[in-house]
Scaffold this active site. Sequence first.
Site, PDB file in Angstrom:
ATOM      1  N   GLN A 220       0.832  -1.201   0.000  1.00  0.00           N
ATOM      2  CA  GLN A 220       0.000   0.000   0.000  1.00  0.00           C
ATOM      3  C   GLN A 220       0.870   1.256   0.000  1.00  0.00           C
ATOM      4  O   GLN A 220       0.351   2.364  -0.126  1.00  0.00           O
ATOM      5  CB  GLN A 220      -0.917   0.003   1.235  1.00  0.00           C
ATOM      6  CG  GLN A 220      -1.911  -1.146   1.259  1.00  0.00           C
ATOM      7  CD  GLN A 220      -2.813  -1.151   2.472  1.00  0.00           C
ATOM      8  OE1 GLN A 220      -3.050  -2.210   3.042  1.00  0.00           O
ATOM      9  NE2 GLN A 220      -3.355  -0.013   2.887  1.00  0.00           N
ATOM     10  N   ARG A 367      -9.092  -1.374   7.894  1.00  0.00           N
ATOM     11  CA  ARG A 367      -9.967  -0.240   7.616  1.00  0.00           C
ATOM     12  C   ARG A 367     -10.228   0.574   8.881  1.00  0.00           C
ATOM     13  O   ARG A 367     -11.351   0.692   9.346  1.00  0.00           O
ATOM     14  CB  ARG A 367     -11.288  -0.770   7.078  1.00  0.00           C
ATOM     15  CG  ARG A 367     -11.731  -0.025   5.826  1.00  0.00           C
ATOM     16  CD  ARG A 367     -12.869  -0.710   5.169  1.00  0.00           C
ATOM     17  NE  ARG A 367     -13.265   0.048   4.004  1.00  0.00           N
ATOM     18  CZ  ARG A 367     -13.856  -0.480   2.954  1.00  0.00           C
ATOM     19  NH1 ARG A 367     -14.102  -1.757   2.908  1.00  0.00           N
ATOM     20  NH2 ARG A 367     -14.197   0.274   1.952  1.00  0.00           N
ATOM     21  N   CYS A 368      -9.170   1.154   9.396  1.00  0.00           N
ATOM     22  CA  CYS A 368      -9.254   1.592  10.781  1.00  0.00           C
ATOM     23  C   CYS A 368      -8.739   2.984  11.068  1.00  0.00           C
ATOM     24  O   CYS A 368      -8.911   3.465  12.164  1.00  0.00           O
ATOM     25  CB  CYS A 368      -8.406   0.662  11.586  1.00  0.00           C
ATOM     26  SG  CYS A 368      -6.725   0.835  11.039  1.00  0.00           S
ATOM     27  N   GLU A 736     -12.730   4.548   5.178  1.00  0.00           N
ATOM     28  CA  GLU A 736     -12.822   3.754   6.398  1.00  0.00           C
ATOM     29  C   GLU A 736     -14.052   4.061   7.240  1.00  0.00           C
ATOM     30  O   GLU A 736     -14.374   3.313   8.165  1.00  0.00           O
ATOM     31  CB  GLU A 736     -11.554   3.940   7.223  1.00  0.00           C
ATOM     32  CG  GLU A 736     -10.345   3.365   6.511  1.00  0.00           C
ATOM     33  CD  GLU A 736      -9.046   3.808   7.143  1.00  0.00           C
ATOM     34  OE1 GLU A 736      -8.193   2.950   7.367  1.00  0.00           O
ATOM     35  OE2 GLU A 736      -8.883   5.003   7.406  1.00  0.00           O
TER      36      GLU A 736
HETATM   37  N1  MCN Z   1     -13.884   9.557  -2.703  1.00  0.00           N
HETATM   38  C1  MCN Z   1     -14.748  10.421  -3.340  1.00  0.00           C
HETATM   39  N2  MCN Z   1     -15.179  11.536  -2.679  1.00  0.00           N
HETATM   40  C2  MCN Z   1     -14.806  11.803  -1.403  1.00  0.00           C
HETATM   41  C3  MCN Z   1     -13.950  10.892  -0.725  1.00  0.00           C
HETATM   42  C4  MCN Z   1     -13.487   9.784  -1.423  1.00  0.00           C
HETATM   43  O1  MCN Z   1     -15.124  10.178  -4.474  1.00  0.00           O
HETATM   44  N3  MCN Z   1     -15.220  12.890  -0.773  1.00  0.00           N
HETATM   45  C5  MCN Z   1     -13.325   8.397  -3.422  1.00  0.00           C
HETATM   46  C6  MCN Z   1     -11.819   8.573  -3.584  1.00  0.00           C
HETATM   47  O2  MCN Z   1     -11.457   9.401  -4.593  1.00  0.00           O
HETATM   48  C7  MCN Z   1     -11.347   7.141  -3.727  1.00  0.00           C
HETATM   49  C8  MCN Z   1     -12.274   6.419  -2.759  1.00  0.00           C
HETATM   50  O3  MCN Z   1     -13.453   7.235  -2.654  1.00  0.00           O
HETATM   51  O4  MCN Z   1     -11.500   6.695  -5.041  1.00  0.00           O
HETATM   52  C9  MCN Z   1     -11.648   6.238  -1.360  1.00  0.00           C
HETATM   53  O5  MCN Z   1     -11.019   7.433  -1.010  1.00  0.00           O
HETATM   54  P1  MCN Z   1     -10.434   7.802   0.438  1.00  0.00           P
HETATM   55  O6  MCN Z   1     -11.539   7.912   1.380  1.00  0.00           O
HETATM   56  O7  MCN Z   1      -9.535   8.956   0.248  1.00  0.00           O
HETATM   57  O8  MCN Z   1      -9.589   6.535   0.875  1.00  0.00           O
HETATM   58  P2  MCN Z   1      -8.225   5.997   0.220  1.00  0.00           P
HETATM   59  O9  MCN Z   1      -8.282   6.098  -1.231  1.00  0.00           O
HETATM   60  O10 MCN Z   1      -7.062   6.546   0.941  1.00  0.00           O
HETATM   61  O11 MCN Z   1      -8.366   4.454   0.547  1.00  0.00           O
HETATM   62  C10 MCN Z   1      -7.949   3.932   1.780  1.00  0.00           C
HETATM   63  C11 MCN Z   1      -9.085   3.301   2.535  1.00  0.00           C
HETATM   64  C12 MCN Z   1      -8.503   2.403   3.553  1.00  0.00           C
HETATM   65  S1  MCN Z   1      -7.363   3.036   4.611  1.00  0.00           S
HETATM   66  C13 MCN Z   1      -8.833   1.096   3.596  1.00  0.00           C
HETATM   67  S2  MCN Z   1      -8.210   0.175   4.862  1.00  0.00           S
HETATM   68  C14 MCN Z   1      -9.671   0.510   2.586  1.00  0.00           C
HETATM   69  C15 MCN Z   1     -10.550   1.485   1.924  1.00  0.00           C
HETATM   70  O12 MCN Z   1      -9.926   2.600   1.611  1.00  0.00           O
HETATM   71  N4  MCN Z   1      -9.206  -0.502   1.845  1.00  0.00           N
HETATM   72  C16 MCN Z   1      -9.889  -0.869   0.697  1.00  0.00           C
HETATM   73  N5  MCN Z   1     -11.376   0.998   0.973  1.00  0.00           N
HETATM   74  C17 MCN Z   1     -11.029  -0.123   0.273  1.00  0.00           C
HETATM   75  N6  MCN Z   1     -11.728  -0.504  -0.815  1.00  0.00           N
HETATM   76  C18 MCN Z   1     -11.307  -1.569  -1.530  1.00  0.00           C
HETATM   77  N7  MCN Z   1     -12.015  -1.938  -2.610  1.00  0.00           N
HETATM   78  N8  MCN Z   1     -10.196  -2.271  -1.197  1.00  0.00           N
HETATM   79  C19 MCN Z   1      -9.478  -1.951  -0.110  1.00  0.00           C
HETATM   80  O13 MCN Z   1      -8.388  -2.623   0.192  1.00  0.00           O
HETATM   81 CU1  CUM Z   2      -5.726   0.903   9.037  1.00  0.00          CU
HETATM   82  S1  CUM Z   2      -6.479  -0.074   7.425  1.00  0.00           S
HETATM   83 MO1  CUM Z   2      -6.335   1.289   5.947  1.00  0.00          MO
HETATM   84  O1  CUM Z   2      -5.468   2.372   6.888  1.00  0.00           O
HETATM   85  O2  CUM Z   2      -5.148   0.728   4.946  1.00  0.00           O
END
Ligand code: MCN
Ligand code: CUM
Length: 783
Positions: A220, A367-368, A736
Amino acid sequence: MSIEATPRTHALGHRMKRKEDPRFLQGKGNYVDDISLPGMLHAALVRSPYPHATIKNIDISEAMKIPGVKAVITGKDLEAAGLGWLPTFHGLDKQMVLAIGKVLFQYQEVAAVFAETRAAAADGAEAVQVDYEPLPVVADPFTAKKDEILLRPDREQKTNHIYHWEVGDRAGAERALERSAKRIRQRIWFQRCHPAPLEPCGCVAQFDTMGRLQFYVTSQAPHVYRTALTIVTGIPEDRIHVISPDIGGGFGNKVPVYSGYVCAVVGALKLGRPVKWIETRTENLTSTGFARDYHMDIELGAEADGRLTALRVSTVADHGAFDAAADPTKYPAGMFGIVTGSYDVPVAHAEVDAYFTNKAPGGIAYRCSFRVTEASYAIERAMDILADELGIDAVELRRKNFIRKDQFPYPSRLGFTYDSGDYQKTLELALQTIGYDDLLTEQREKRARGELMGIGFSTFTEVVGAGPSKHFDILGIKMFDSAEIRIHPTGSGIVRAGTKSQGQGHETTWAQIVAEELGLDPQNIMVEEGDTDTAPYGLGTYASRSTPVAGAAIATAARRVREKARKIAAHLLEVGEADVEWKDYKFQVKGVPAKSVTMKEVAFAAYTNPGPNEPGLEGTNYYDPPNMTFPNGTYIAVVDVDRETGEVKVRRFLAVDDCGTVINPMIVEGQIHGGLTEGFAIAFMQEIQYDRDGNNLNTNFTDYLLPTSLETPHWETANTVTPSPHHPLGAKAVGESPNVGSPAAFVNAVIDALSPLGVRHIDMPITRDKVWRAIQSAQSATV
Ligand code: MCN
Ligand code: CUM
């Protein structure tokens, strides 16, 4: 060149279909295990059957006789090469790559076997003879606390206690609790669970003809891996190329660096051939980053009318054999300080004490967002217990204590400044959408008939988007993120970011951000992540940091592209730059809308007719966010509990989320559906259990359950939008939230159903037999 104005169809706020899905849906993804290199060897690990034992001898002679086996390495070999121990991410501990002297948890890595085929490697691993002398086992942190058996004599501090962390006003909270009209206290355990992504962890390591390491890995955070590899092995960073291809789910499990990775690199170096290591499901469940395992004693004080007076929480954390939690350096207990939640608590204190036990290490994944899940669960459960004891409706208690809209930016008592929120609005929308009044009526009628129906709430606040570099780092590296955008002559382009999607849809949403900022077609904005040779340095995707940090970097880089483009537009429009404005997704001469050029035209001119300007059209940004973002939500679960069998049926579940400006509503919904399904699994079926002798009891999917479509409830979603004031797009994260917010809603609903029987709390997972027992003992108590 024919140019048409770009309609807004697929930019910000649109349900654009995921660009990555055709590849995934047709089985054409490119995962680490799809990589096969000429001459590639396979690695398998020998693992300990004992949770705590001295290693008296390792005999590899039988293993070496197996056809195809090329080499076996042990901890001693690694130690001789200076690779015996790895630093853990926050630098508070180190971790054995292969056991040296003794093993500290069941399934710990003891030796690595390299062979021509995966099967030969597995046979070889089985043939390695290890002579163990079992030692007494410490299977829980309360036993560890006594220090009767010292687990880590390798450390300077001769104790099983890893750290004490605290925040807030201890004496103030104590005083306020004593003076409170009402005071509740509850021990709440957030059980040990595991993210169990569909694709387990793995890697392929190869030294190319120039001696440069090509390292394909399920990571990641590819850049952090590259830097960590340099620090551990001494290989200069320019001679390491880390590539994270498609990833089949991470959920935090793919943040840490695992023994198998180091062994594959050592094997490739030693044997001069590429080495692949892919873990089995059992290896994944027993030895890679677990989640939670927090025993929380939470206390709330309140006036008789329900106004909160104080919060105190004291936590015992089980970190397993090594302190390998991937938390930022200054936050050993992650963001646990969010434990005051959505409430204006006048005084608060939180402390965490972590201990070593004979269990697998890890500690934040699933996811924490760095312990927010534990904190959120504790406060949302405690609010329900308090409401029950005060005889106030759980919704009313929350309303009464919400941080009000006019209090933002809100400085919490435990050190955060919440950026924005409108909790009341989110709650009211949820109540209206689910029809709360009707549900209450139904519940009253059912209770009169002796039926058990429960309504459970969670009105949580998240803290995500690590982070401001003044507070957050991993291995000393500041937690900014980055973007590089290059627009090609015909108006298509590429954006590269320091994040790495594992299923979150970045190939789509990052393109949407660029398209929105530049008025281009998102279908023709390619997104590339995960290759350290091409992507700008970034800290990766976890803790829902991608949208708050990289998303902001992408928007900012795109705006830089636009500034450059404005100069070229001025040249094309034959006016001064100050007379050009960006309006309706094109450059117009101020006050003369008919005189305009599109970004496509400007892009072409950037390479064919830039005028006095530097040719080309690129923008870069490294974004250091001024603050975290604070998404919130109201989740409502409605359950029916069968008195006779203890079976819980989740009849309805509504999630109303507020993640600020939404980039792609369909992707956000998908994130919520996925996270709720995981939250449901944690609430009702998932636990990594250890028996008193330290044996892991959940080593495969028959004992560690994943919900299928049959068990999974139907999810209803809605949203409110309270933009983040400091993010260039107003976006907060969402990835998350559903996992952070939902466990409390499920548990609160079950306890609400059982409350007429006097049941006050059941620890997760809420299995049928636990519910049945609670009903039985409640009934026999009242007989
Ligand atoms: N998004 C959006 N509008 C927002 C916020 C987010 O359209 N206001 C969209 C983002 O652009 C992105 C998605 O939603 O395409 C998730 O965005 P974000 O909340 O920024 O999270 P991350 O991309 O940093 O993803 C990490 C988060 C984590 S930490 C875990 S754990 C997790 C999760 O995402 N693991 C996943 N969702 C997952 N989903 C899938 N399918 N697989 C994982 O391993
Ligand atoms: Cu702590 S689970 Mo996500 O942060 O990759």
